[in-house]
Scaffold this motif. Structure first.
Motif, short mmCIF file in Angstrom:
data_model
loop_
_atom_site.label_atom_id
_atom_site.label_comp_id
_atom_site.label_asym_id
_atom_site.label_seq_id
_atom_site.Cartn_x
_atom_site.Cartn_y
_atom_site.Cartn_z
N LEU A 70 -13.83 5.67 -11.79
CA LEU A 70 -12.60 6.27 -11.30
C LEU A 70 -12.18 5.66 -9.97
N LEU A 71 -13.15 5.50 -9.07
CA LEU A 71 -12.83 4.93 -7.76
C LEU A 71 -12.32 3.49 -7.89
N SER A 72 -12.84 2.75 -8.85
CA SER A 72 -12.35 1.38 -9.03
C SER A 72 -10.87 1.39 -9.41
N ILE A 73 -10.44 2.40 -10.17
CA ILE A 73 -9.03 2.52 -10.53
C ILE A 73 -8.20 2.85 -9.31
N TYR A 74 -8.68 3.80 -8.50
CA TYR A 74 -7.96 4.20 -7.29
C TYR A 74 -7.85 3.04 -6.30
N VAL A 75 -8.97 2.36 -6.07
CA VAL A 75 -8.96 1.26 -5.09
C VAL A 75 -8.04 0.15 -5.55
N ASP A 76 -8.09 -0.19 -6.85
CA ASP A 76 -7.22 -1.25 -7.38
C ASP A 76 -5.75 -0.88 -7.22
N ALA A 77 -5.43 0.38 -7.52
CA ALA A 77 -4.04 0.82 -7.39
C ALA A 77 -3.58 0.78 -5.93
N ALA A 78 -4.47 1.19 -5.00
CA ALA A 78 -4.11 1.17 -3.58
C ALA A 78 -3.90 -0.26 -3.10
N GLN A 79 -4.72 -1.19 -3.56
CA GLN A 79 -4.57 -2.58 -3.14
C GLN A 79 -3.27 -3.17 -3.65
N ARG A 80 -2.93 -2.86 -4.92
CA ARG A 80 -1.69 -3.39 -5.48
C ARG A 80 -0.47 -2.83 -4.74
N LEU A 81 -0.53 -1.54 -4.39
CA LEU A 81 0.57 -0.95 -3.64
C LEU A 81 0.67 -1.57 -2.25
N TYR A 82 -0.47 -1.81 -1.63
CA TYR A 82 -0.49 -2.40 -0.29
C TYR A 82 0.16 -3.78 -0.29
N PHE A 83 -0.22 -4.62 -1.26
CA PHE A 83 0.35 -5.98 -1.30
C PHE A 83 1.82 -5.95 -1.70
N ALA A 84 2.21 -5.00 -2.55
CA ALA A 84 3.62 -4.87 -2.92
C ALA A 84 4.45 -4.47 -1.70
N GLN A 85 3.90 -3.58 -0.88
CA GLN A 85 4.61 -3.17 0.33
C GLN A 85 4.73 -4.32 1.31
N ARG A 86 3.67 -5.13 1.42
CA ARG A 86 3.73 -6.29 2.32
C ARG A 86 4.85 -7.24 1.88
N ARG A 87 4.95 -7.49 0.57
CA ARG A 87 6.01 -8.37 0.07
C ARG A 87 7.38 -7.77 0.35
N PHE A 88 7.50 -6.47 0.15
CA PHE A 88 8.78 -5.79 0.38
C PHE A 88 9.21 -5.90 1.84
N LEU A 89 8.26 -5.71 2.75
CA LEU A 89 8.57 -5.75 4.17
C LEU A 89 8.60 -7.16 4.73
N GLY A 90 8.09 -8.11 3.95
CA GLY A 90 8.07 -9.49 4.41
C GLY A 90 7.17 -9.70 5.59
N ILE A 91 5.99 -9.06 5.58
CA ILE A 91 5.07 -9.17 6.71
C ILE A 91 3.71 -9.69 6.24
N GLU A 92 2.97 -10.25 7.19
CA GLU A 92 1.59 -10.65 6.95
C GLU A 92 0.72 -9.72 7.78
N ASP A 93 0.07 -8.78 7.14
CA ASP A 93 -0.72 -7.77 7.83
C ASP A 93 -2.19 -7.99 7.55
#
Length: 318
Positions: free
Chosen positions: A62-85
């Motif tokens: 279950l945690l692997s699903i949550y972590v993977d989803a959080a990582q994908r959202l994080y990278f999608a937000q970075r692309r949206f904001l155009g930032i390198e964090d």
């Protein structure tokens, strides 16, 4: 497991029996051997291959699903904001009463998660290091309330979690000695940008007072991406605490350096009475006033029976 009030129609949790939860393991591989499992178990707790297979492997999946989803959202937000964090660690909080088995759960999760592919960096930190030193507690009249929310150096604790969450390098946490029952002066552990941080402690799900002016007032659980509460009936927790105290009397308390060395020569009856008095005065009060009320804030609740075996699992609905 009574998680909602009698008049509450909506239960925010899905409740699974042990058998139902065990089936959710699917094909998650067992990566721990029997000897490793034994080393992860606290002295008074119960942990065996079956418990890992039926409870912790499904949780790892279950945690692997949550972590993977959080990582994908994080990278999608970075692309949206155009930032390198910087990398943002995934933080898992593990809470519950004294003697509930939090340390065992935290260590098992660390061992399992660290063996995911491609081997993430998983660190484990406990809240013990953020207790005020005994000298401060004594000066403030809080020694009998050690473990209560007011006994922690909250600004230092929040600064630590903030630095971890922001991706800072080499963040330091104070070291606590269970032998001397105090903070170790000038000693630190260093946490350097983990992929996952497990943060374990009795009051990690505490909330704070709402500000009148609308300014942000952070609490520890604000930094959590997932949280686990280890649950058991109060009478069961009391019995576990007494048994653990009797075990420690014959082991750690025999060390002359131990803060509790004065209890080493107590008879069984005296030791049991002492443990019950400490339980009633400190641990039960903390459980009822501060810890148990935070249980409904956890994303997942592991409910144990008197034999330390998890009987039901409650997972908060999305």
């Amino acid at each position: 497991m009574d998680i909602r009030a009698v008049e509450q129609q909506y239960n925010p949790y899905r409740i699974f029996s042990r058998e139902q939860w065990a089936r959710l393991r699917d094909d998650t591989p067992m990566t721990l051997e029997a000897g490793e499992i034994a080393a992860l178990r606290s002295m008074h707790d119960r942990l065996d291959l079956k418990e890992v297979e039926e409870i912790y492997l499904p949780l790892s999946r279950l945690l692997s699903i949550y972590v993977d989803a959080a990582q994908r959202l994080y990278f999608a937000q970075r692309r949206f904001l155009g930032i390198e964090d910087r990398k943002m660690p995934y933080i898992i909080g593990v809470g519950g009463s004294v003697a509930a088995g939090k340390s065992t759960t935290a260590r098992v999760l660390q061992a399992l998660l660290a063996r995911w592919s491609p081997r993430p960096k998983v660190d484990l930190v406990t809240t013990d290091g953020f207790l005020f030193p005994n000298a401060v507690l004594e000066r403030q009249g809080l020694m009998q309330k050690k473990g209560f929310p007011e006994s922690y150096d909250l600004p230092t604790l929040l600064a630590f979690l903030s630095d971890i969450k922001s991706g800072r390098q080499r963040v330091r946490a104070p070291v606590y000695s269970h032998l001397t029952y105090d903070i170790v002066p000038n000693e630190w552990i260093e946490v350097d940008r983990p992929d996952i941080l497990i943060f374990e402690g009795i009051n990690v799900l505490q909330t704070g007072r709402l500000p009148r002016d609308g300014k942000a007032v952070p609490v520890v659980s604000d930094f959590f991406d997932f949280s686990v509460y280890i649950d058991a009936e109060v009478s069961v927790l009391r019995d576990w605490y007494v048994r653990r105290f009797l075990t420690l009397r014959d082991t750690a308390f025999t060390d002359p350096r131990s803060y509790f060395h004065r209890y080493a020569l107590l008879s069984d009856e005296e030791a049991a009475a002492t443990a019950l008095a400490i339980w009633e005065r400190t641990n039960l009060a903390n459980l009822e006033d501060n810890i148990l009320p935070t249980r409904p804030r956890a994303k997942l609740i592991l409910k144990k029976g008197a034999d330390h075996v998890v009987e039901t699992v409650a997972l908060r609905r999305l």
